[in-house]
Design an enzyme around this catalytic site. Sequence first.
Site, short mmCIF file in Angstrom:
data_model
loop_
_atom_site.label_atom_id
_atom_site.label_comp_id
_atom_site.label_asym_id
_atom_site.label_seq_id
_atom_site.Cartn_x
_atom_site.Cartn_y
_atom_site.Cartn_z
N LYS A 13 0.82 -1.22 0.00
CA LYS A 13 0.00 0.00 0.00
C LYS A 13 0.85 1.27 0.00
O LYS A 13 0.51 2.23 -0.68
CB LYS A 13 -1.03 0.00 1.12
CG LYS A 13 -0.48 -0.07 2.52
CD LYS A 13 -1.61 -0.30 3.52
CE LYS A 13 -1.06 -0.59 4.88
NZ LYS A 13 -0.33 -1.85 4.98
N ARG A 88 -7.98 2.65 10.92
CA ARG A 88 -7.72 1.26 11.30
C ARG A 88 -8.90 0.64 12.07
O ARG A 88 -8.91 -0.56 12.31
CB ARG A 88 -6.46 1.18 12.17
CG ARG A 88 -5.22 1.44 11.37
CD ARG A 88 -3.99 1.22 12.22
NE ARG A 88 -2.80 1.57 11.48
CZ ARG A 88 -1.98 0.69 10.93
NH1 ARG A 88 -2.22 -0.58 11.05
NH2 ARG A 88 -0.93 1.10 10.28
N ARG A 127 11.63 -8.72 3.07
CA ARG A 127 11.82 -7.28 3.22
C ARG A 127 13.16 -6.92 3.84
O ARG A 127 13.73 -5.90 3.52
CB ARG A 127 10.68 -6.72 4.09
CG ARG A 127 10.02 -5.57 3.47
CD ARG A 127 8.82 -5.00 4.11
NE ARG A 127 8.51 -5.21 5.49
CZ ARG A 127 7.39 -4.78 6.02
NH1 ARG A 127 6.50 -4.15 5.30
NH2 ARG A 127 7.14 -4.97 7.30
N ARG A 131 13.25 -6.37 11.47
CA ARG A 131 12.29 -6.18 12.56
C ARG A 131 12.20 -7.45 13.38
O ARG A 131 12.21 -8.56 12.85
CB ARG A 131 10.91 -5.84 11.99
CG ARG A 131 10.82 -4.46 11.42
CD ARG A 131 9.51 -4.19 10.77
NE ARG A 131 8.38 -4.51 11.63
CZ ARG A 131 7.16 -4.02 11.45
NH1 ARG A 131 6.91 -3.21 10.46
NH2 ARG A 131 6.18 -4.36 12.25
N ARG A 142 0.35 -11.10 13.09
CA ARG A 142 0.00 -9.75 12.65
C ARG A 142 -1.09 -9.78 11.58
O ARG A 142 -1.99 -8.95 11.57
CB ARG A 142 1.24 -9.02 12.11
CG ARG A 142 2.17 -8.56 13.22
CD ARG A 142 3.52 -8.08 12.74
NE ARG A 142 3.51 -7.19 11.61
CZ ARG A 142 4.51 -7.09 10.73
NH1 ARG A 142 5.57 -7.87 10.84
NH2 ARG A 142 4.45 -6.24 9.74
#
Length: 186
Positions: A13, A88, A127, A131, A142
């Site tokens: 996004k 959200r 990615r 993290r 998630r």
Amino acid sequence: MRIIIFGPPGSGKGTQAKKIAAHFNISHLSTGNMFREAISQGTELGKLVESIIDQGHLVPDQTVVDLVEETIDKEEYNGGYIIDGFPRTVEQAVAFDNLLERRNESIDAFLSLHVPDEELVKRLLARGEGRSDDTEEKIRTRLDVYKKETAPVMDHYQQAGMFRSIDGTGTIDEIFERALSALPSK
């Protein structure tokens, strides 16, 4: 044009929002960037958000909406914008609808990027952001949280007739073309 782009972590996004913003010469509003900017500028809302985040809490819905309002009040957003990362929750969506109504404005489209879970996991693992929550197990958690918390937001915009589902698989340019095709012509 005012657009909301929506999708799970790893759906692209942010990438698509930047391309759409450039295509229509509108501003890109990312809530993550918005939080960082308000904090760095030391605004009253920025200070509030910083203290909430420092305590490890989620920023309350109305505070997020207030920050979005503070941001879209800036001149650079007068010509339109694309928002990613907001709303959200249904509460945020309703508050944002009310805010826009008070301003005599509305959202032109709500674009939702859909990508199969296996592809999302693959993208997030690749990615390489380092993290701590980018393990396969935590990514799947998630994604589950995203589905539970955001499905009602999608329903809200579907009922309002603004929801557009976009296949988020393929090349960046293929997805971009699908997104453009889903937007109302102005």
